[in-house]
Design a protein around this motif. Sequence first.
Motif, PDB file in Angstrom:
ATOM      1  N   ALA A  46       0.823  -1.215   0.000  1.00 44.51           N
ATOM      2  CA  ALA A  46       0.000   0.000   0.000  1.00 44.51           C
ATOM      3  C   ALA A  46       0.859   1.268   0.000  1.00 44.51           C
ATOM      4  N   ILE A  47       2.092   1.160   0.443  1.00 42.66           N
ATOM      5  CA  ILE A  47       2.975   2.318   0.540  1.00 42.66           C
ATOM      6  C   ILE A  47       3.934   2.399  -0.644  1.00 42.66           C
ATOM      7  N   TYR A  48       4.509   1.249  -1.039  1.00 41.93           N
ATOM      8  CA  TYR A  48       5.521   1.218  -2.085  1.00 41.93           C
ATOM      9  C   TYR A  48       4.976   0.525  -3.328  1.00 41.93           C
ATOM     10  N   PRO A  49       4.821   1.259  -4.444  1.00 47.66           N
ATOM     11  CA  PRO A  49       4.361   0.618  -5.679  1.00 47.66           C
ATOM     12  C   PRO A  49       5.435  -0.332  -6.214  1.00 47.66           C
ATOM     13  N   SER A  50       5.064  -1.191  -7.150  1.00 54.30           N
ATOM     14  CA  SER A  50       6.037  -2.139  -7.695  1.00 54.30           C
ATOM     15  C   SER A  50       7.140  -1.431  -8.469  1.00 54.30           C
ATOM     16  N   VAL A  51       6.834  -0.280  -9.054  1.00 54.71           N
ATOM     17  CA  VAL A  51       7.842   0.571  -9.706  1.00 54.71           C
ATOM     18  C   VAL A  51       7.575   2.019  -9.288  1.00 54.71           C
ATOM     19  N   PRO A  52       8.603   2.865  -9.266  1.00 54.89           N
ATOM     20  CA  PRO A  52       8.403   4.262  -8.871  1.00 54.89           C
ATOM     21  C   PRO A  52       7.441   4.999  -9.801  1.00 54.89           C
ATOM     22  N   SER A  53       6.769   6.001  -9.275  1.00 53.47           N
ATOM     23  CA  SER A  53       5.774   6.737 -10.040  1.00 53.47           C
ATOM     24  C   SER A  53       6.378   7.562 -11.174  1.00 53.47           C
ATOM     25  N   PHE A  54       7.678   7.853 -11.119  1.00 53.68           N
ATOM     26  CA  PHE A  54       8.285   8.645 -12.188  1.00 53.68           C
ATOM     27  C   PHE A  54       8.484   7.857 -13.483  1.00 53.68           C
ATOM     28  N   LEU A  55       8.276   6.535 -13.452  1.00 50.92           N
ATOM     29  CA  LEU A  55       8.459   5.728 -14.662  1.00 50.92           C
ATOM     30  C   LEU A  55       7.230   5.848 -15.559  1.00 50.92           C
ATOM     31  N   THR A  56       7.272   6.809 -16.451  1.00 57.46           N
ATOM     32  CA  THR A  56       6.202   7.058 -17.408  1.00 57.46           C
ATOM     33  C   THR A  56       6.719   6.726 -18.810  1.00 57.46           C
ATOM     34  N   PRO A  57       5.851   6.646 -19.822  1.00 61.00           N
ATOM     35  CA  PRO A  57       6.298   6.263 -21.168  1.00 61.00           C
ATOM     36  C   PRO A  57       7.384   7.158 -21.770  1.00 61.00           C
ATOM     37  N   GLU A  58       7.415   8.442 -21.423  1.00 59.01           N
ATOM     38  CA  GLU A  58       8.416   9.330 -22.025  1.00 59.01           C
ATOM     39  C   GLU A  58       9.788   9.257 -21.358  1.00 59.01           C
ATOM     40  N   VAL A  59       9.901   8.576 -20.243  1.00 55.39           N
ATOM     41  CA  VAL A  59      11.170   8.429 -19.533  1.00 55.39           C
ATOM     42  C   VAL A  59      12.048   7.423 -20.282  1.00 55.39           C
ATOM     43  N   ILE A  60      13.329   7.760 -20.412  1.00 54.52           N
ATOM     44  CA  ILE A  60      14.276   6.922 -21.153  1.00 54.52           C
ATOM     45  C   ILE A  60      15.274   6.309 -20.176  1.00 54.52           C
ATOM     46  N   GLU A  61      15.416   4.986 -20.225  1.00 53.92           N
ATOM     47  CA  GLU A  61      16.404   4.324 -19.374  1.00 53.92           C
ATOM     48  C   GLU A  61      17.795   4.551 -19.944  1.00 53.92           C
ATOM     49  N   VAL A  62      18.738   4.840 -19.061  1.00 58.34           N
ATOM     50  CA  VAL A  62      20.130   5.064 -19.431  1.00 58.34           C
ATOM     51  C   VAL A  62      20.913   3.818 -19.030  1.00 58.34           C
ATOM     52  N   PRO A  63      21.814   3.324 -19.899  1.00 59.94           N
ATOM     53  CA  PRO A  63      22.599   2.134 -19.530  1.00 59.94           C
ATOM     54  C   PRO A  63      23.408   2.360 -18.255  1.00 59.94           C
ATOM     55  N   ASN A  64      23.520   1.321 -17.475  1.00 57.79           N
ATOM     56  CA  ASN A  64      24.314   1.392 -16.246  1.00 57.79           C
ATOM     57  C   ASN A  64      25.797   1.462 -16.575  1.00 57.79           C
ATOM     58  N   PRO A  65      26.560   2.119 -15.723  1.00 59.39           N
ATOM     59  CA  PRO A  65      28.021   2.104 -15.892  1.00 59.39           C
ATOM     60  C   PRO A  65      28.531   0.674 -15.728  1.00 59.39           C
ATOM     61  N   PRO A  66      29.697   0.368 -16.296  1.00 55.92           N
ATOM     62  CA  PRO A  66      30.266  -0.978 -16.140  1.00 55.92           C
ATOM     63  C   PRO A  66      30.395  -1.354 -14.667  1.00 55.92           C
ATOM     64  N   GLY A  67      30.015  -2.573 -14.352  1.00 60.44           N
ATOM     65  CA  GLY A  67      30.128  -3.084 -12.992  1.00 60.44           C
ATOM     66  C   GLY A  67      28.934  -2.805 -12.098  1.00 60.44           C
ATOM     67  N   VAL A  68      27.940  -2.072 -12.594  1.00 58.55           N
ATOM     68  CA  VAL A  68      26.753  -1.770 -11.793  1.00 58.55           C
ATOM     69  C   VAL A  68      25.617  -2.664 -12.260  1.00 58.55           C
ATOM     70  N   SER A  69      25.101  -3.483 -11.375  1.00 57.25           N
ATOM     71  CA  SER A  69      24.043  -4.439 -11.690  1.00 57.25           C
ATOM     72  C   SER A  69      22.710  -3.737 -11.925  1.00 57.25           C
ATOM     73  N   ASP A  70      21.948  -4.224 -12.918  1.00 59.89           N
ATOM     74  CA  ASP A  70      20.595  -3.704 -13.157  1.00 59.89           C
ATOM     75  C   ASP A  70      19.663  -3.992 -11.989  1.00 59.89           C
ATOM     76  N   GLU A  71      20.002  -4.939 -11.145  1.00 56.52           N
ATOM     77  CA  GLU A  71      19.189  -5.241  -9.968  1.00 56.52           C
ATOM     78  C   GLU A  71      19.426  -4.219  -8.854  1.00 56.52           C
ATOM     79  N   ASP A  72      20.617  -3.639  -8.834  1.00 56.91           N
ATOM     80  CA  ASP A  72      20.946  -2.676  -7.787  1.00 56.91           C
ATOM     81  C   ASP A  72      20.526  -1.256  -8.147  1.00 56.91           C
ATOM     82  N   PHE A  73      20.710  -0.875  -9.394  1.00 57.77           N
ATOM     83  CA  PHE A  73      20.349   0.481  -9.828  1.00 57.77           C
ATOM     84  C   PHE A  73      19.817   0.467 -11.247  1.00 57.77           C
ATOM     85  N   LYS A  74      18.904   1.387 -11.509  1.00 58.56           N
ATOM     86  CA  LYS A  74      18.467   1.714 -12.868  1.00 58.56           C
ATOM     87  C   LYS A  74      18.417   3.229 -12.929  1.00 58.56           C
ATOM     88  N   PHE A  75      18.914   3.778 -14.040  1.00 59.06           N
ATOM     89  CA  PHE A  75      19.004   5.227 -14.218  1.00 59.06           C
ATOM     90  C   PHE A  75      18.098   5.656 -15.373  1.00 59.06           C
TER      91      PHE A  75
END
Length: 80
Positions: A46-75
Amino acid sequence: MPSAMALNVETNEFFPQNLLLSYSSGYQMADYSPKAQRHLHKKYPAIYPSVPSFLTPEVIEVPNPPGVSDEDFKFYKNVR
């Protein structure tokens, strides 16, 4: 790299370490931890959605720097 979770010392509960940076262009950059978000959504749906609210269709994912896991961070860019 550890999951991006922070500890609230008043409640002794973890929360996802989401970051939203604003720039003079009117755009923002954001990041979050999918691992932390899943954990907290499962515990407090009820408090934390499955994904943050800022993830809308116009948002573009940026590749992670080398050595940074997609499970730990997404930019993302083009957040408004």
